[in-house]
Design a protein around this motif. Structure first.
Motif, PDB file in Angstrom:
ATOM      1  N   GLY A  73       0.913  -1.204  -0.443  1.00 17.54           N
ATOM      2  CA  GLY A  73       0.150  -0.416   0.015  1.00 17.54           C
ATOM      3  C   GLY A  73       0.486   1.255   0.020  1.00 17.54           C
ATOM      4  N   SER A 110      -6.992  -1.087   4.134  1.00 19.72           N
ATOM      5  CA  SER A 110      -8.717  -1.892   4.998  1.00 19.72           C
ATOM      6  C   SER A 110      -8.582  -3.923   5.114  1.00 19.72           C
ATOM      7  CB  SER A 110      -9.922  -1.560   4.237  1.00 19.72           C
ATOM      8  OG  SER A 110      -9.934  -1.810   2.441  1.00 19.72           O
ATOM      9  N   SER A 111      -7.381  -3.956   4.395  1.00 19.87           N
ATOM     10  CA  SER A 111      -7.954  -5.439   4.748  1.00 19.87           C
ATOM     11  C   SER A 111      -7.478  -5.467   5.911  1.00 19.87           C
ATOM     12  CB  SER A 111      -6.778  -6.220   3.659  1.00 19.87           C
ATOM     13  OG  SER A 111      -7.037  -6.091   2.540  1.00 19.87           O
ATOM     14  N   GLY A 125      -6.624   2.768  -5.368  1.00 16.87           N
ATOM     15  CA  GLY A 125      -8.100   1.726  -4.931  1.00 16.87           C
ATOM     16  C   GLY A 125      -6.925   0.711  -4.833  1.00 16.87           C
ATOM     17  N   ARG A 126      -5.479   0.731  -4.736  1.00 15.83           N
ATOM     18  CA  ARG A 126      -4.677  -0.476  -4.946  1.00 15.83           C
ATOM     19  C   ARG A 126      -4.294  -0.349  -3.246  1.00 15.83           C
ATOM     20  NH1 ARG A 126       0.156  -2.258  -7.293  1.00 15.83           N
ATOM     21  NH2 ARG A 126      -0.771  -3.974  -8.494  1.00 15.83           N
ATOM     22  N   GLY A 172      -5.802   1.552  -1.117  1.00 13.25           N
ATOM     23  CA  GLY A 172      -7.066   1.620  -0.230  1.00 13.25           C
ATOM     24  C   GLY A 172      -7.360   0.290   0.485  1.00 13.25           C
ATOM     25  N   SER A 173      -7.495  -0.820  -0.680  1.00 12.50           N
ATOM     26  CA  SER A 173      -7.194  -1.957  -0.395  1.00 12.50           C
ATOM     27  C   SER A 173      -6.816  -2.928   0.601  1.00 12.50           C
ATOM     28  CB  SER A 173      -8.180  -3.067  -1.886  1.00 12.50           C
ATOM     29  OG  SER A 173      -6.135  -2.529  -2.147  1.00 12.50           O
ATOM     30  N   CYS A 174      -4.870  -2.471   0.355  1.00 15.73           N
ATOM     31  CA  CYS A 174      -4.157  -2.928   1.026  1.00 15.73           C
ATOM     32  C   CYS A 174      -4.688  -2.313   2.596  1.00 15.73           C
ATOM     33  CB  CYS A 174      -2.756  -2.448   0.370  1.00 15.73           C
ATOM     34  SG  CYS A 174      -2.417  -3.338  -0.839  1.00 15.73           S
TER      35      CYS A 174
END
Length: 74
Positions: free
Chosen positions: A50, A73-74, A66-67, A69-71
């Motif tokens: 991230g 929130s995991s 997107g990347r 944010g997704s990293c």
């Protein structure tokens, strides 16, 4: 190559920002309690991915958003 405000190439500024954010994310992530097993390794990899994604922020800002944010929130 485009130069930033301080006559430093933009790519160097981008990588410096990405490295700094990654260091902060990893230091905060590793400071707390650690989960058992492979989850700690996965979390560390996601934090690093991230932060390092920020190096491409000028070329693909939506992909970086997107990347990272997704990293995060995991």
């Amino acid at each position: 190559m485009d130069k930033g405000r301080f006559a430093v190439p933009a790519g160097i500024i981008d990588w410096s920002i990405a490295a700094g954010v990654t260091a902060l994310l990893l230091s905060n992530g590793l400071a707390g309690p650690h989960p058992a097993g492979d989850r700690e390794l996965l979390g560390t990899v996601l934090l690093a991915a991230g932060g390092l994604a920020l190096a491409a922020r000028r070329r693909a800002p939506l992909l970086v958003l997107g990347r990272s944010g997704s990293c995060g929130s995991s």
